[in-house]
Design a protein around this motif. Structure first.
Motif, PDB file in Angstrom:
ATOM      1  N   GLY A 136       0.806  -1.202   0.000  1.00  0.00           N
ATOM      2  CA  GLY A 136       0.000   0.000   0.000  1.00  0.00           C
ATOM      3  C   GLY A 136       0.843   1.257   0.000  1.00  0.00           C
ATOM      4  O   GLY A 136       0.534   2.234  -0.689  1.00  0.00           O
ATOM      5  N   VAL A 137       1.920   1.260   0.775  1.00  0.00           N
ATOM      6  CA  VAL A 137       2.826   2.404   0.805  1.00  0.00           C
ATOM      7  C   VAL A 137       3.440   2.630  -0.572  1.00  0.00           C
ATOM      8  O   VAL A 137       3.473   3.757  -1.090  1.00  0.00           O
ATOM      9  CB  VAL A 137       3.924   2.197   1.869  1.00  0.00           C
ATOM     10  N   PHE A 138       3.939   1.551  -1.187  1.00  0.00           N
ATOM     11  CA  PHE A 138       4.560   1.700  -2.495  1.00  0.00           C
ATOM     12  C   PHE A 138       3.551   2.208  -3.525  1.00  0.00           C
ATOM     13  O   PHE A 138       3.850   3.090  -4.323  1.00  0.00           O
ATOM     14  CB  PHE A 138       5.170   0.380  -2.967  1.00  0.00           C
ATOM     15  N   GLU A 139       2.358   1.631  -3.518  1.00  0.00           N
ATOM     16  CA  GLU A 139       1.344   2.038  -4.489  1.00  0.00           C
ATOM     17  C   GLU A 139       0.939   3.494  -4.304  1.00  0.00           C
ATOM     18  O   GLU A 139       0.694   4.201  -5.281  1.00  0.00           O
ATOM     19  CB  GLU A 139       0.113   1.136  -4.358  1.00  0.00           C
ATOM     20  N   SER A 140       0.874   3.967  -3.070  1.00  0.00           N
ATOM     21  CA  SER A 140       0.508   5.362  -2.848  1.00  0.00           C
ATOM     22  C   SER A 140       1.560   6.300  -3.426  1.00  0.00           C
ATOM     23  O   SER A 140       1.246   7.344  -3.996  1.00  0.00           O
ATOM     24  CB  SER A 140       0.306   5.636  -1.357  1.00  0.00           C
ATOM     25  N   VAL A 141       2.844   5.927  -3.292  1.00  0.00           N
ATOM     26  CA  VAL A 141       3.920   6.734  -3.881  1.00  0.00           C
ATOM     27  C   VAL A 141       3.869   6.646  -5.404  1.00  0.00           C
ATOM     28  O   VAL A 141       4.057   7.645  -6.107  1.00  0.00           O
ATOM     29  CB  VAL A 141       5.288   6.275  -3.340  1.00  0.00           C
ATOM     30  N   ALA A 142       3.581   5.450  -5.927  1.00  0.00           N
ATOM     31  CA  ALA A 142       3.506   5.284  -7.380  1.00  0.00           C
ATOM     32  C   ALA A 142       2.385   6.125  -7.974  1.00  0.00           C
ATOM     33  O   ALA A 142       2.514   6.644  -9.102  1.00  0.00           O
ATOM     34  CB  ALA A 142       3.298   3.811  -7.730  1.00  0.00           C
ATOM     35  N   GLU A 143       1.297   6.283  -7.266  1.00  0.00           N
ATOM     36  CA  GLU A 143       0.221   7.143  -7.752  1.00  0.00           C
ATOM     37  C   GLU A 143       0.627   8.606  -7.723  1.00  0.00           C
ATOM     38  O   GLU A 143       0.226   9.398  -8.570  1.00  0.00           O
ATOM     39  CB  GLU A 143      -1.036   6.935  -6.911  1.00  0.00           C
ATOM     40  N   ALA A 144       1.456   8.973  -6.733  1.00  0.00           N
ATOM     41  CA  ALA A 144       1.865  10.369  -6.588  1.00  0.00           C
ATOM     42  C   ALA A 144       2.944  10.767  -7.584  1.00  0.00           C
ATOM     43  O   ALA A 144       2.906  11.886  -8.130  1.00  0.00           O
ATOM     44  CB  ALA A 144       2.357  10.603  -5.158  1.00  0.00           C
ATOM     45  N   VAL A 145       3.914   9.876  -7.837  1.00  0.00           N
ATOM     46  CA  VAL A 145       5.047  10.219  -8.723  1.00  0.00           C
ATOM     47  C   VAL A 145       5.284   9.055  -9.689  1.00  0.00           C
ATOM     48  O   VAL A 145       6.354   8.439  -9.685  1.00  0.00           O
ATOM     49  CB  VAL A 145       6.321  10.538  -7.906  1.00  0.00           C
ATOM     50  N   PRO A 146       4.324   8.737 -10.569  1.00  0.00           N
ATOM     51  CA  PRO A 146       4.432   7.531 -11.400  1.00  0.00           C
ATOM     52  C   PRO A 146       5.608   7.536 -12.367  1.00  0.00           C
ATOM     53  O   PRO A 146       6.111   6.470 -12.732  1.00  0.00           O
ATOM     54  CB  PRO A 146       3.107   7.510 -12.155  1.00  0.00           C
ATOM     55  N   ASP A 147       6.063   8.711 -12.776  1.00  0.00           N
ATOM     56  CA  ASP A 147       7.118   8.779 -13.793  1.00  0.00           C
ATOM     57  C   ASP A 147       8.519   8.867 -13.200  1.00  0.00           C
ATOM     58  O   ASP A 147       9.502   8.820 -13.938  1.00  0.00           O
ATOM     59  CB  ASP A 147       6.871   9.978 -14.714  1.00  0.00           C
ATOM     60  N   ARG A 148       8.628   8.994 -11.898  1.00  0.00           N
ATOM     61  CA  ARG A 148       9.938   9.092 -11.267  1.00  0.00           C
ATOM     62  C   ARG A 148      10.606   7.714 -11.234  1.00  0.00           C
ATOM     63  O   ARG A 148       9.943   6.696 -11.063  1.00  0.00           O
ATOM     64  CB  ARG A 148       9.806   9.641  -9.847  1.00  0.00           C
ATOM     65  N   ALA A 149      11.931   7.689 -11.388  1.00  0.00           N
ATOM     66  CA  ALA A 149      12.659   6.420 -11.367  1.00  0.00           C
ATOM     67  C   ALA A 149      12.580   5.794  -9.973  1.00  0.00           C
ATOM     68  O   ALA A 149      12.877   6.448  -8.971  1.00  0.00           O
ATOM     69  CB  ALA A 149      14.114   6.632 -11.756  1.00  0.00           C
ATOM     70  N   ALA A 150      12.172   4.535  -9.928  1.00  0.00           N
ATOM     71  CA  ALA A 150      12.104   3.799  -8.657  1.00  0.00           C
ATOM     72  C   ALA A 150      13.333   2.925  -8.468  1.00  0.00           C
ATOM     73  O   ALA A 150      13.929   2.901  -7.386  1.00  0.00           O
ATOM     74  CB  ALA A 150      10.843   2.942  -8.610  1.00  0.00           C
ATOM     75  N   VAL A 151      13.720   2.181  -9.508  1.00  0.00           N
ATOM     76  CA  VAL A 151      14.863   1.270  -9.441  1.00  0.00           C
ATOM     77  C   VAL A 151      15.717   1.455 -10.689  1.00  0.00           C
ATOM     78  O   VAL A 151      15.186   1.490 -11.813  1.00  0.00           O
ATOM     79  CB  VAL A 151      14.417  -0.202  -9.329  1.00  0.00           C
ATOM     80  N   VAL A 152      17.017   1.564 -10.494  1.00  0.00           N
ATOM     81  CA  VAL A 152      17.970   1.673 -11.594  1.00  0.00           C
ATOM     82  C   VAL A 152      19.056   0.631 -11.375  1.00  0.00           C
ATOM     83  O   VAL A 152      19.631   0.543 -10.283  1.00  0.00           O
ATOM     84  CB  VAL A 152      18.595   3.083 -11.673  1.00  0.00           C
ATOM     85  N   GLN A 153      19.304  -0.164 -12.396  1.00  0.00           N
ATOM     86  CA  GLN A 153      20.428  -1.109 -12.365  1.00  0.00           C
ATOM     87  C   GLN A 153      21.100  -1.069 -13.721  1.00  0.00           C
ATOM     88  O   GLN A 153      20.587  -1.610 -14.700  1.00  0.00           O
ATOM     89  CB  GLN A 153      19.979  -2.530 -12.038  1.00  0.00           C
TER      90      GLN A 153
END
Length: 562
Positions: free
Chosen positions: A23-40
């Motif tokens: 739920g925490v992750f999804e709430s952030v994804a709704e707020a900033v969907p285009d921001r990079a979450a994971v980079v490898q």
């Protein structure tokens, strides 16, 4: 995104908001969907993309019969009412997806050490009884014989990694499974009572599965409190506002995600909408790769575990030039940074802030320290619920008590150990109606309210009636310029009961004698703590996270001639 499962069930309506990790992750994804979450390396997943892939995995797991079987209210602390999913993976987006996707399907994922083989793997699989496994293809040859013993209906998902290994019998390709999964997610509602399972490292005994409620582990270690202020998060709206206001910082996570500290750090970063950065090579620490990643991604923080991770990074900086101007913080946890290593870090980065966090699988984050100094790395500011208990664990000590006690934690603590009611009762005692986690660390409560961490009692050495904590001796020896790495253990002694033995790896092309090492150590520790024997080895064995392998070190100490 077409769906969200972060609006979660609240089992007790009189409580304030309780959280789920997904739920925490999804709430952030709704707020900033285009921001990079994971980079490898060249792989970049935005919050929106990562959330959709987790939804697809959740749908796939649910469609294949995995989920919750019994609600928490009907279970004892050491019991699980959910299907379990083993994650046998190196670092990569798939690890995060595996966790989030499982949580979205109300499945409980757990960490598996990717170095385990044979009986070690069989023990863990038998103990956790997973109904599914996600694994990298390069690990298939080791996993194959163990997974063949699992139930034929188990879900096996194999992640392609360029190894060329064929799919194991009964396994599906991971990416194909995600393509088949419904992007709107499964028809289930995650619950704050759903489990977060973390297996201990097993460096001093057999690994145990620690069972947490998701709300409790979020509050204790995965973003529910602001470290430093320890202010609790109130609701999902606060999390979304914080992510929007935060510019999104790049943090390089080096420890393997199979280690609890790395999972906690990653989810803490997600809470604020930051970017979890991983080096291209996640199978081992490649210092050149690490510094290239810092340079490319402008990482402001590197997450590390002790001297074993930091030492090769500093050695690389002495050989090649990199742009490290963005680096402001080294975040350490899980193993101590010795004063000698801290001094070397601050010589190279004079304005660097070094943060140390104390905690365990059974307590979450308990104490911290943020400093620009090389010393003082054993004394910490306690967070809410951190306490020191007396020797028989019958009461909580006040600051200024002049003897050692047990480091404990109240408040958000685990439910228990999977399948082990006896150890659950022993490790989580109830004092005056308050439940504590007391996993075995010794500590001293100082008059100024800080807590001095002495070390794990199971690793201490009783020599002639004196208790010696191995971390203190290791720190004294590690400062010698010829010492590349050191682990200290106790070995049997007819005279003393136990005696201190140092297992040492020397710097390449540098020599030192036993007497020189002992004389150097005598400058900072009492005589009774000095090593009575030294074993020199080509390489000190550690876990992938950088933690010392004390079982291996004891074998070396007792089997090799001095």
């Amino acid at each position: 995104m077409t769906a969200s499962f972060f609006h979660v069930a609240q089992p007790h309506t009189n409580r304030e908001t309780e959280f789920t990790l997904v739920g925490v992750f999804e709430s952030v994804a709704e707020a900033v969907p285009d921001r990079a979450a994971v980079v490898q390396g060249s792989r970049r997943l935005s919050y929106g993309e990562l959330a959709e892939r987790a939804l697809r995995l959740a749908s796939y797991l649910h469609d294949h019969g995995l989920g919750a079987r019994a609600e928490r209210s009907n279970l004892a602390g050491h019991e699980s009412g959910q299907d379990h999913l083993a994650l046998v993976l190196y670092n990569g987006p798939e690890y995060i997806e595996g966790m989030l996707g499982a949580y979205g399907a109300r499945v409980a994922p757990f960490n598996v050490n990717y170095r385990y083989i044979g009986d070690e793997l069989r023990y863990l699989i038998a103990d956790a009884e997973p109904k599914g496994v996600i694994f990298h293809a390069s690990l298939a040859p080791v996993l194959g014989p163990v997974l063949a013993d699992m139930h034929s209906s188990a879900v096996l998902l194999q992640v392609e990694d360029g190894s060329g290994n064929d799919l194991l019998p009964g396994a599906a390709d991971y990416e194909a499974a995600l393509a088949d999964g419904d992007p709107t997610g499964p028809p289930v509602t995650p619950n704050p009572d759903d489990l977060y399972i973390l297996y201990t490292g097993g460096t001093t005994g057999m690994p145990k599965g620690v069972l947490w409620r998701q709300h409790d582990i979020f509050m204790a270690a995965m973003g529910g409190q602001v470290v430093g202020t320890w202010e609790p998060m109130r609701d999902y709206d606060q999390i979304q506002r914080g992510a929007i206001d935060n510019p999104g910082l790049a943090v390089l996570v080096l420890p393997p995600l199979m280690h609890g500290g790395a999972q906690w750090g990653a989810f803490h970063l997600f809470r604020d909408g930051n970017t979890v950065v991983m080096p291209e090579n996640t199978r081992r620490i490649d210092p050149a790769d690490v510094w290239r990643t810092v340079e490319r991604e402008r990482a402001v923080t590197i997450s590390v575990i002790g001297d074993a991770v930091v030492r090769p990074l500093l050695d690389e900086l002495g050989q090649t030039s990199y742009d490290t101007a963005s680096l402001a913080v080294i975040a350490n946890g899980g193993a101590p940074l010795t004063p000698a290593m801290r001094h070397k870090l601050l010589e190279r980065f004079p304005k660097l802030i070094i943060t140390d966090t104390v905690g365990s699988s059974e307590t979450g984050a308990q104490m911290n320290l943020a400093t620009n100094q090389a010393d003082g790395a054993t004394t910490f500011t306690p967070g809410p619920g951190a306490a020191v208990l007396n020797d028989d664990r019958s009461h909580v000590l006040e600051p200024g008590y002049d003897r050692t006690g047990w480091l404990g934690q109240s408040g958000w603590v685990p439910l228990g150990y999977l399948g082990d009611g006896e150890k659950t009762t022993r490790t989580f005692p109830v004092l005056n109606g308050v439940r504590f986690a007391v996993p075995g660390d010794r500590a001293r409560y100082l008059p100024d309210g800080r807590i001095e961490l002495l070390g794990r009692d199971s690793l201490s050495i009783n020599s002639g009636g004196e208790k010696i904590f191995v971390e203190e001796v290791e720190a004294a020896i590690a400062g010698h310029p010829a010492v590349a790495d050191v682990v200290v253990v106790g070995k049997p002694s007819e005279r003393w009961g136990q005696e201190v033995c140092a297992v040492i790896e020397l710097v390449p092309d540098v020599t030192a004698s036993d007497d020189e090492i002992i004389a150097f150590s005598a400058q900072t520790i009492a005589r009774f703590k000095l090593p009575k024997s030294v074993r020199f080895v080509d390489h000190v064995q550690r876990s992938p996270s950088g933690k010392a392998d004390y079982r291996w070190a004891k074998e070396v100490a007792t089997s090799q001639p001095a």
